[in-house]
Design a protein around this motif. Structure first.
Motif, short mmCIF file in Angstrom:
data_model
loop_
_atom_site.label_atom_id
_atom_site.label_comp_id
_atom_site.label_asym_id
_atom_site.label_seq_id
_atom_site.Cartn_x
_atom_site.Cartn_y
_atom_site.Cartn_z
N PHE A 301 0.84 -1.20 0.00
CA PHE A 301 0.00 0.00 0.00
C PHE A 301 0.88 1.26 0.00
CE2 PHE A 301 -2.50 3.39 1.86
CZ PHE A 301 -3.73 3.25 1.24
N GLY A 302 1.92 1.24 0.84
CA GLY A 302 2.85 2.37 0.87
C GLY A 302 3.55 2.55 -0.46
N PHE A 303 3.86 1.45 -1.12
CA PHE A 303 4.48 1.51 -2.44
C PHE A 303 3.57 2.23 -3.43
CE2 PHE A 303 4.87 -0.44 -6.68
CZ PHE A 303 6.20 -0.17 -6.97
N GLY A 304 2.29 1.90 -3.39
CA GLY A 304 1.32 2.55 -4.29
C GLY A 304 1.22 4.04 -4.05
N VAL A 305 1.24 4.44 -2.78
CA VAL A 305 1.18 5.87 -2.45
C VAL A 305 2.40 6.60 -3.02
CG1 VAL A 305 1.29 7.54 -0.55
CG2 VAL A 305 -0.21 5.55 -0.37
N CYS A 306 3.57 6.00 -2.88
CA CYS A 306 4.80 6.62 -3.39
C CYS A 306 4.76 6.79 -4.91
CB CYS A 306 6.01 5.78 -3.00
SG CYS A 306 6.35 5.77 -1.22
N VAL A 309 2.57 9.77 -5.75
CA VAL A 309 3.28 11.03 -5.48
C VAL A 309 4.30 11.31 -6.57
CG1 VAL A 309 4.89 12.18 -3.90
CG2 VAL A 309 2.94 10.90 -2.98
N PHE A 310 5.03 10.29 -6.99
CA PHE A 310 6.02 10.47 -8.05
C PHE A 310 5.36 10.94 -9.35
CE2 PHE A 310 8.10 8.69 -11.83
CZ PHE A 310 9.31 9.37 -11.77
N GLY A 311 4.23 10.34 -9.69
CA GLY A 311 3.54 10.71 -10.91
C GLY A 311 3.04 12.14 -10.90
N LEU A 312 2.69 12.65 -9.72
CA LEU A 312 2.16 14.01 -9.60
C LEU A 312 3.27 15.06 -9.51
CD1 LEU A 312 -0.73 13.37 -7.03
CD2 LEU A 312 -0.97 13.79 -9.49
N SER A 313 4.50 14.63 -9.20
CA SER A 313 5.59 15.57 -8.95
C SER A 313 6.20 16.11 -10.26
CB SER A 313 6.70 14.90 -8.13
OG SER A 313 7.85 15.70 -8.07
N SER A 314 6.54 17.39 -10.24
CA SER A 314 7.30 17.99 -11.34
C SER A 314 8.61 18.59 -10.82
CB SER A 314 6.46 19.09 -12.02
OG SER A 314 6.09 20.09 -11.09
N THR A 315 8.94 18.26 -9.55
CA THR A 315 10.16 18.73 -8.91
C THR A 315 11.11 17.54 -8.72
OG1 THR A 315 8.94 20.44 -7.72
CG2 THR A 315 11.14 19.89 -6.89
N PHE A 316 12.34 17.68 -9.17
CA PHE A 316 13.28 16.57 -9.20
C PHE A 316 13.45 15.90 -7.84
CE2 PHE A 316 17.83 15.15 -8.96
CZ PHE A 316 17.69 14.02 -9.76
N GLY A 389 -0.28 3.64 -9.88
CA GLY A 389 -0.21 3.67 -8.42
C GLY A 389 -1.59 3.50 -7.78
N SER A 390 -2.60 4.11 -8.39
CA SER A 390 -3.97 4.00 -7.87
C SER A 390 -4.49 2.57 -7.96
CB SER A 390 -4.90 4.95 -8.64
OG SER A 390 -4.47 6.29 -8.52
N MET A 391 -4.15 1.88 -9.06
CA MET A 391 -4.57 0.50 -9.21
C MET A 391 -3.90 -0.40 -8.16
SD MET A 391 -6.84 0.34 -11.52
CE MET A 391 -6.90 -1.44 -11.70
#
Length: 419
Positions: A301-306, A309-316, A389-391
């Motif tokens: 579950f924690g893996f999916g959350v990460c 977050v990665f997919g939404l990020s535009s900051t390196f 990640g949502s799946m």
């Protein structure tokens, strides 16, 4: 040797030789994968081409998996691994040759691309043998009572070699180029081939040598489906890896979204492996066999959350942190899964069970790469990663609800029974 000795497996010389061999192999394989991904994207500028790399590897790896497991259970493991390494060295040398100036300048782009895909395809065929052979060989090197500790160090070595392999690949592309990076890969494979001969030949423990292939395969698949702990762990991990395959798109993120070049690409790819490796070092001191089912669910579950977050990020650096913690959670998942497999699988079926596992989990990495490439083509790169990640999150929640027996899985008694 104390009951909770964190270095129990490392006290066996051949296990240390095995870890060195595996480090060299995984470092080379990981480095080669990253360099080839970079080269293919440079040729095509199409994220779908990265997905095709995964598809080219999964087709032979998946279709040959069960047959490979049968062969592994029927053959001596050390020499079989040596044959696999020798074949891998041929593939590595061919990729090195393909990226030379002479070939690159005289061949068309399509010819180069299709040749790379063909070599990846043969590598997938070969990989179907690597997994069950290595899994079976470990069990012949260390006593059964320290399987959990051996699984931790084995997985830690795998992650550390991935960390260094993918990070070095990113930097070496910028420093010495694709061609000479692949020369290093070839040298590492040859070193691994040398190391495997430092391990003695092992006995064949299968009492059914010469068993008909179909009967052997049926027995292996039947065992996995009857053993709920194994089936639940590998099924859950398969789905999470399938939909959480953001790593396959990191070349696109590095080049087009985060704009950090090959060095940033190396950092992005290494970040999850760093997290997983550090986590595995901790598990060598803190056993996680108690409440293993719930811990596995929480980790994935924690893996999916990460991944979301990665997919939404535009900051390196936000992206790097998200990938790091995806590795932390994945590290817990891997140790638990490997411990389940080692403790629940009889010696004479390790090749076949490992092959079924590779069909579920190992092949889902490549299928996940294809899924990521396809969804990126259809809905955009960032959206595809968030979707995956949502799946994963949906899968974990569903599993926790519909399978209370897996949620309550505990490995404490299995561990104590082997001490």
């Amino acid at each position: 040797m104390s009951k909770n000795d964190p270095y129990a497996a490392l006290r066996f010389k051949e296990f240390n030789l095995f870890l060195i061999m595996r480090f060299l192999l995984v470092f080379a394989w990981s480095m080669q994968f990253i360099v080839i991904e970079w080269q293919v994207y440079a040729l095509t500028k199409d994220p779908l081409s990265l997905g095709i790399i995964g598809l080219m590897e999964i087709i032979p790896a998946f279709t040959m998996a069960l047959f490979a497991g049968h062969i592994v259970d029927q053959r001596e493991k050390r020499n079989l691994l040596a044959i696999c390494l020798a074949a891998f060295s041929i593939i590595s040398f061919a990729l090195f040759w393909l990226t030379s100036d002479t070939v690159s300048q005289s061949w068309s782009k399509d010819s180069l691309l299709y040749s790379i895909y063909a070599l990846v395809f043969f590598g997938g065929f070969l990989r179907s043998f690597f997994g069950p052979t290595i899994f079976s060989l470990v069990a012949l090197i260390v006593p059964k009572k320290i399987y959990p500790n051996a699984a931790t160090w084995n997985s830690s070595t795998w992650q550390m070699s991935r960390v260094l392999g993918v990070a070095f690949a990113g930097f070496s592309i910028g420093w010495i180029g694709v061609h000479y990076s692949l020369c290093i890969v070839f040298a590492l494979v040859m070193a691994a081939l040398f190391m495997v001969f430092q391990i003695s030949r092992k006995p064949i423990l299968n009492p059914k040598i010469g068993e008909p292939v179909m009967q052997s395969l049926k027995e292996g698949v039947s065992f996995v489906f009857k053993t709920k702990a194994i089936l639940g762990a590998i099924t859950l991990d398969m789905v999470s890896v399938l939909f959480g395959g953001a790593v396959a798109l990191l070349a696109v993120f590095a080049e087009d979204i985060l704009k950090v070049g090959p060095q940033g690409f190396g950092i992005l790819v290494a970040a999850p492996s760093v997290g997983a490796f550090l986590t595995m070092l901790v598990t060598a001191y803190i056993p996680i066999s108690k409440n293993a089912g719930m811990k596995l669910l929480v980790a994935i579950f924690g893996f999916g959350v990460c991944i979301v977050v990665f997919g939404l990020s535009s900051t390196f650096w936000i992206s790097v942190v998200a990938l790091f913690f995806s590795g932390v959670t994945d590290g817990v998942s891997m140790v638990i899964r490997q411990t389940i497999l080692q403790l629940k699988t009889p010696d004479n079926m390790r090749g076949r069970v490992s092959s079924v596992n590779s069909m579920f989990v190992g092949s889902s990495n490549e299928l996940g790469a294809f899924e990521s490439g396809l969804t990126a083509k259809l809905m955009g790169t960032a959206t595809a990663v968030v979707f995956g990640g949502s799946m994963t999150l949906i899968t974990v929640v569903t599993t926790a609800i519909v399978s209370p027996s897996f949620r309550k899985l505990d490995l404490t008694k299995d561990f104590e029974a082997n001490n």
